[in-house]
Design a protein around this motif. Structure first.
Motif, mmCIF file in Angstrom:
data_model
loop_
_atom_site.group_PDB
_atom_site.id
_atom_site.type_symbol
_atom_site.label_atom_id
_atom_site.label_comp_id
_atom_site.label_asym_id
_atom_site.label_seq_id
_atom_site.Cartn_x
_atom_site.Cartn_y
_atom_site.Cartn_z
ATOM 1 N N ASP A 153 -87.859 30.647 22.432
ATOM 2 C CA ASP A 153 -88.155 29.457 21.530
ATOM 3 C C ASP A 153 -87.847 29.403 20.336
ATOM 4 O OD1 ASP A 153 -89.494 28.189 24.055
ATOM 5 O OD2 ASP A 153 -91.116 29.615 23.859
ATOM 6 N N ALA A 154 -87.536 30.619 19.579
ATOM 7 C CA ALA A 154 -87.260 30.816 18.215
ATOM 8 C C ALA A 154 -86.449 31.860 18.228
ATOM 9 C CB ALA A 154 -88.397 31.102 17.513
ATOM 10 N N TRP A 155 -85.185 31.544 17.170
ATOM 11 C CA TRP A 155 -84.146 32.541 17.333
ATOM 12 C C TRP A 155 -84.646 34.106 16.727
ATOM 13 C CZ3 TRP A 155 -83.012 35.263 12.674
ATOM 14 C CH2 TRP A 155 -83.555 34.893 11.605
ATOM 15 N N ASP A 156 -85.804 34.143 16.172
ATOM 16 C CA ASP A 156 -86.217 35.360 15.404
ATOM 17 C C ASP A 156 -87.468 35.901 16.381
ATOM 18 O OD1 ASP A 156 -87.866 33.527 14.696
ATOM 19 O OD2 ASP A 156 -88.033 34.404 12.610
ATOM 20 N N ASP A 157 -87.830 35.366 17.626
ATOM 21 C CA ASP A 157 -88.926 35.880 18.186
ATOM 22 C C ASP A 157 -88.731 37.101 18.962
ATOM 23 O OD1 ASP A 157 -91.215 36.148 19.766
ATOM 24 O OD2 ASP A 157 -91.031 34.284 20.718
ATOM 25 N N LEU A 158 -88.987 38.325 18.362
ATOM 26 C CA LEU A 158 -88.542 39.602 19.068
ATOM 27 C C LEU A 158 -89.452 39.581 20.667
ATOM 28 C CD1 LEU A 158 -89.018 41.931 16.394
ATOM 29 C CD2 LEU A 158 -86.921 40.977 17.289
ATOM 30 N N GLU A 159 -90.665 38.961 20.779
ATOM 31 C CA GLU A 159 -91.392 39.277 22.100
ATOM 32 C C GLU A 159 -90.668 38.500 23.201
ATOM 33 O OE1 GLU A 159 -95.396 37.859 21.667
ATOM 34 O OE2 GLU A 159 -96.002 39.357 20.076
ATOM 35 N N THR A 160 -89.796 37.446 22.902
ATOM 36 C CA THR A 160 -89.232 36.595 24.052
ATOM 37 C C THR A 160 -87.619 36.856 23.849
ATOM 38 O OG1 THR A 160 -89.017 34.914 22.647
ATOM 39 C CG2 THR A 160 -90.914 34.952 24.298
ATOM 40 N N LEU A 161 -87.199 37.834 22.970
ATOM 41 C CA LEU A 161 -85.842 38.154 22.748
ATOM 42 C C LEU A 161 -85.029 38.844 24.116
ATOM 43 C CD1 LEU A 161 -83.367 38.675 20.647
ATOM 44 C CD2 LEU A 161 -84.477 41.045 20.356
ATOM 45 N N THR A 162 -83.970 38.364 24.317
ATOM 46 C CA THR A 162 -83.165 39.038 25.285
ATOM 47 C C THR A 162 -81.785 39.367 24.642
ATOM 48 O OG1 THR A 162 -82.364 36.606 26.148
ATOM 49 C CG2 THR A 162 -84.206 37.827 27.231
ATOM 50 N N GLU A 163 -80.990 40.109 24.975
ATOM 51 C CA GLU A 163 -79.623 40.438 24.342
ATOM 52 C C GLU A 163 -78.645 40.558 25.520
ATOM 53 O OE1 GLU A 163 -80.960 44.078 21.385
ATOM 54 O OE2 GLU A 163 -81.753 44.321 23.347
ATOM 55 N N ARG A 164 -77.415 40.713 24.838
ATOM 56 C CA ARG A 164 -76.284 40.769 25.608
ATOM 57 C C ARG A 164 -75.141 41.480 24.628
ATOM 58 N NH1 ARG A 164 -71.215 38.995 27.517
ATOM 59 N NH2 ARG A 164 -71.296 38.768 29.700
ATOM 60 N N GLN A 165 -74.426 42.294 25.451
ATOM 61 C CA GLN A 165 -73.198 42.770 24.906
ATOM 62 C C GLN A 165 -72.126 41.681 24.877
ATOM 63 O OE1 GLN A 165 -72.137 46.127 27.134
ATOM 64 N NE2 GLN A 165 -74.260 47.450 26.735
ATOM 65 N N TYR A 166 -71.412 41.490 23.435
ATOM 66 C CA TYR A 166 -70.295 40.575 23.580
ATOM 67 C C TYR A 166 -69.309 41.501 22.786
ATOM 68 C CZ TYR A 166 -73.458 36.944 24.671
ATOM 69 O OH TYR A 166 -74.251 35.919 25.361
ATOM 70 N N SER A 167 -67.935 41.612 23.481
ATOM 71 C CA SER A 167 -66.991 42.264 22.920
ATOM 72 C C SER A 167 -66.471 41.343 21.558
ATOM 73 C CB SER A 167 -65.647 42.395 23.933
ATOM 74 O OG SER A 167 -65.972 43.176 24.860
ATOM 75 N N ILE A 168 -65.874 41.999 20.662
ATOM 76 C CA ILE A 168 -65.543 41.347 19.312
ATOM 77 C C ILE A 168 -63.963 41.460 19.402
ATOM 78 C CG2 ILE A 168 -65.546 42.168 17.053
ATOM 79 C CD1 ILE A 168 -67.616 44.121 17.211
#
Length: 301
Positions: free
Chosen positions: A59-74
């Motif tokens: 719901d918010a870009w900086d919400d660490l509690e609902t944060l999900t991550e993904r690897q993206y090649s550069i």
């Protein structure tokens, strides 16, 4: 770079996460974009082929509690720092979950000037040369990619063009998409191939002009290049470009799993174990052609 943002205290104090600002978004196709992001921290120099980890809260870009991550090649070169470039493909709805990161990047509140969370360094071992091996004899590289799988290869080529590798190499770039709009870096690669005798670019579309399926109807009108699935076309094109299974060659493949399985050694190395157990008919085509396991490197997208 646009709107001022205030991060939560937990992000500001985090040793793992930093803030990146989206400075540009290029819509290549309905499900394909180029993002350019500038970290608001000192992002260490990376090796071409590595990935960054991006994340957003639900719901918010900086919400660490609902944060999900993904690897993206550069896609960018280390010479482009502090800016980082990513070519990102939106996965089909049927493959998404509530924790899928990429759909969050497509949301209306993720636009130029907005912020995103990033891990503070790049990682990954999908490198042009293995730092633990002596590969001075390698001078020719074949790169095979589908759609956004071209991303780490752009980092290789851009870095090479900027003198990163301090050696002379020959690159043969086979990039495929359903339609020519999915050949994300077509103009750049075609331009480099015209000015550099070291870079050879062979774009491929899988859908024949005039016979495209939805949603690509008429997208390949005017196309006069290679047509077919790239894993089939390389069988004919490798001999044309004198790409041979000799010690001075390495082959990289990055893209959809079907292409990788057909050309390399199967999901999770199962096919390679079958070969070792006496079933050579299950080898990927590159091994049938004569390349060794050590000469073929793959990365699923």
């Amino acid at each position: 770079y646009g709107m001022e943002k205030t991060a939560t205290r937990s992000v500001e104090k985090s040793t793992n996460y930093g803030i990146g600002v989206i400075t540009d978004i290029v819509d290549v196709a309905h499900d394909l974009r180029i993002y350019r992001i500038v970290p608001e921290f000192d992002f260490p120099e990376f090796r071409p082929g590595q990935f960054a980890v991006l994340g957003r809260g639900k719901d918010a870009w900086d919400d660490l509690e609902t944060l999900t991550e993904r690897q993206y090649s550069i896609a960018s070169s280390p010479h482009d720092l502090p800016a980082l470039e990513f070519c990102i493909e939106l996965i089909p709805k049927k493959n998404r979950t509530e924790k899928s990161v990429t759909p969050r990047l497509w949301s209306r509140d993720c636009r130029v000037g907005e912020c995103i969370l990033m891990r503070k360094r790049a990682k990954g071992s999908f490198l042009l040369f293995d730092p633990e091996k002596n590969e001075d004899h390698i001078d020719s590289i074949a790169l095979i990619a589908t759609v956004a799988g071209i991303t780490p290869f752009m980092s290789f080529i851009r870095a090479y063009h900027n003198g990163y590798y301090h050696r002379s190499l020959q690159f043969y770039v086979f990039h495929a998409g359903s339609c020519q709009h999915e050949l994300v870096y077509n103009d750049e690669l075609a331009g480099l191939s015209r000015i550099s005798s070291d870079i050879h670019y062979i774009p491929v579309v899988s859908q024949e002009p005039g016979h495209e399926r939805e949603p690509y109807r008429d997208h390949n009108i005017g196309w006069n290049g290679e047509v077919g699935r790239v894993n089939a076309r390389v069988r004919d094109l490798f001999p044309v470009f004198n790409i041979q299974p000799l010690p001075n060659w390495n082959v990289f493949a990055c893209g959809n799993q079907g292409m990788l399985d057909d050309l390399t050694y199967g999901s999770f190395h199962k096919e390679w174990r079958d070969v070792q157990n006496g079933h050579p008919e299950k080898m990927g085509w590159l091994m049938q052609y004569g390349f060794s396991r050590e000469q073929v490197l793959k990365e699923p997208w």
